[in-house]
Design an enzyme around this catalytic site. Structure first.
Site, PDB file in Angstrom:
ATOM      1  N   THR A   1      -0.943  -0.801  -4.716  1.00 29.67           N
ATOM      2  CA  THR A   1      -1.676   0.393  -5.101  1.00 29.67           C
ATOM      3  C   THR A   1      -1.348   1.528  -4.135  1.00 29.67           C
ATOM      4  O   THR A   1      -0.948   1.291  -2.993  1.00 29.67           O
ATOM      5  CB  THR A   1      -3.194   0.140  -5.087  1.00 29.67           C
ATOM      6  OG1 THR A   1      -3.894   1.365  -5.314  1.00 29.67           O
ATOM      7  CG2 THR A   1      -3.645  -0.434  -3.758  1.00 29.67           C
TER       8      THR A   1
ATOM      9  N   GLU B   1       0.834  -1.194   0.000  1.00 33.38           N
ATOM     10  CA  GLU B   1       0.000   0.000   0.000  1.00 33.38           C
ATOM     11  C   GLU B   1       0.869   1.243   0.000  1.00 33.38           C
ATOM     12  O   GLU B   1       1.763   1.378   0.850  1.00 33.38           O
ATOM     13  CB  GLU B   1      -0.882   0.044   1.259  1.00 33.38           C
ATOM     14  CG  GLU B   1      -2.114  -0.804   1.200  1.00 33.38           C
ATOM     15  CD  GLU B   1      -3.068  -0.483   2.346  1.00 33.38           C
ATOM     16  OE1 GLU B   1      -4.243  -0.856   2.233  1.00 33.38           O
ATOM     17  OE2 GLU B   1      -2.652   0.118   3.347  1.00 33.38           O
ATOM     18  N   CYS B   2       0.627   2.154  -0.932  1.00 30.78           N
ATOM     19  CA  CYS B   2       1.286   3.458  -0.966  1.00 30.78           C
ATOM     20  C   CYS B   2       2.809   3.289  -0.928  1.00 30.78           C
ATOM     21  O   CYS B   2       3.409   2.906  -1.922  1.00 30.78           O
ATOM     22  CB  CYS B   2       0.769   4.345   0.162  1.00 30.78           C
ATOM     23  SG  CYS B   2       1.071   6.110  -0.130  1.00 30.78           S
ATOM     24  N   GLY B   3       3.463   3.545   0.218  1.00 32.64           N
ATOM     25  CA  GLY B   3       4.905   3.358   0.286  1.00 32.64           C
ATOM     26  C   GLY B   3       5.309   1.930  -0.058  1.00 32.64           C
ATOM     27  O   GLY B   3       6.338   1.697  -0.715  1.00 32.64           O
TER      28      GLY B   3
END
Length: 437
Positions: free
Chosen positions: A429, A328-330
């Site tokens: 994502t 997720e993200c990072g």
């Protein structure tokens, strides 16, 4: 349950809610009161400050992302074996998005849902009697949201305190104290908001200074009395994210820190075992786990160390050949080919997905998201809709060749487009999942 609760709200961000909340949490804890914090909205940083102040786990409640039954379930769990709950509002008290009633994301939704009063924090710098007009607006804007009392913040002098306080008291809103302007009480910030509690080298001493200020400036007895019994009907976990496996390898260190407390707590409550490992310490996900989860964080601040973590990268690749990996993200950034840091230096990442990201070519992405999954992953099955949000400055500079993980829409349902990617058992994502739709 015997817990009492109070919402701490303000007209806007930057009014001092977080400093007041953290100081009150520690001040009540010093008195032997078992106090816990809750933060409204999609904020994974402030619960860490609440935990640092109380030495008890924090929680997020988000009325847009979480169905009312899930809100009740999570709130009830936080209130068990507690004397006092302080619920810190995100942004302004009534700030949310247009949508179905009670699901705007605003803290006022929780005031209505749980029947809780509000302690209003007013930054009175640059004004005096006009603060009473602001307070009057809060008292009458929504009759279903009751203002219990008011705290004046950042007053410049005793005269300033008297002018503002007397005007507010005259309209019938009790003033339970005034905090004089003091720049040393401000918490440090960086590009995603506050520096996390675990990164502040003298956090405990800073929280003690905040508590000292609250004890000297505010009527703690009146604030405790303003709280109301937290009587919550039993909720359900129907809309909670189920654990993605029985044994979950969870990356956790200074580069991977952004996981909502309720997600880990509910996974554990549903019988999953969470096994932590540190990519920055060059640790691979344990081979006996069923799934690996790389949460968000600040990989751009540690890109060189991650690029050099050969044991982590090799071990993650081996793990992904037989078991799911989700970022997720990072975590999504680390799953890509390259990560460009703030100085424009490119670092080789794991390459399990084909995109590349940059923090030097910044673009802010912020808002609620609804994700319809196009691929089974750690956050759900094909066709599932998951609610969450994005908050990042990094951007994709090379899209790569992977198929998208989800189609995403904003909080109002307006389509944004494809998001993330998948290859084999690897998915990722920028979207942070909070709960099922």
């Amino acid at each position: 349950m015997t817990a009492r609760a109070l919402i701490i709200g303000a007209p806007r961000s930057g009014s001092g809610k977080t400093s007041v909340t953290i100081g009150l949490l520690r001040a009540f804890q010093r008195r032997g009161i078992k106090v816990r914090g809750i933060k409204t909205g999609p904020d994974y940083i402030d619960p860490g400050f609440h935990e640092a102040a109380t030495r008890l786990p924090g929680l997020n409640l988000d009325s847009w992302a979480m169905a009312p039954d899930l809100l009740r379930h999570l709130a009830r769990g936080q209130a068990e074996d507690a004397d006092l709950i302080l619920i810190e509002s995100a942004m302004g008290l009534f700030d949310g998005i247009l949508g179905e009633p009670g699901r705007s994301g605003a803290a006022s939704d929780l005031a209505r849902l749980f029947g809780l009063p509000v302690l209003l924090v007013l930054d009175v710098s640059g004004q005096s009697q006009t603060a009473a007009a602001v307070a009057c607006g809060f008292m009458h804007y929504d009759p279903t949201v009751k203002m219990a009392a008011c705290v004046l913040n950042r007053a410049g002098s005793e005269r300033h305190r008297k002018l503002s306080g007397d005007a507010i008291s005259a309209i019938g809103l009790p003033v339970v104290g005034t905090i004089l302007r003091d720049p040393t009480l401000t918490l440090p910030e960086r590009h995603l908001g506050l520096v996390q509690a675990s990164e502040h080298p003298q956090m405990d001493a800073h929280i003690d200074r905040l508590a000292d200020a609250m004890e000297q400036s505010l009527d703690l007895d009146a604030i405790f009395e303003a709280a109301r019994p937290f009587d919550i009907a039993s909720g359900t976990t129907e809309k909670a994210l189920p654990p993605p496996g029985q044994r979950i390898a969870l990356a956790e260190d200074a580069a991977f820190t952004f996981l909502y407390p309720h997600i880990k707590r509910e996974w554990h409550a549903m019988g999953a075992e969470i096994v932590h490992f540190s990519p920055l310490a060059d640790e691979a996900p344990p081979a006996d786990c069923d799934v690996c989860w790389l949460p968000g964080g600040y990989p751009e601040l540690h890109a060189g160390r991650l690029a050099a973590a050969d044991t982590f990268k090799t071990g993650l690749k081996t793990f992904s050949e037989t078991k799911p990996v989700h970022g997720e993200c990072g975590g999504y950034m680390v799953l890509g080919e390259r990560l460009e840091d703030a100085d424009g230096v490119s670092h080789t990442m794991t390459g399990l997905l084909s995109h590349s990201t940059s923090f030097s070519k910044r673009k802010m992405n912020l808002g609620y998201r609804q994700a319809r999954l196009m691929r089974e992953s750690a956050i759900g099955k094909i066709g599932d809709v998951v609610r969450g949000h994005e908050f990042h400055y990094a951007r994709v500079i090379e899209a790569g060749t992977d198929q998208p993980l989800a189609m995403i829409a904003d909080g109002r349902g307006d389509e944004i487009g494809p998001s993330g990617g998948f290859r084999g058992r690897v998915t990722g994502t920028f979207f942070h999942a909070i709960a099922r739709d």
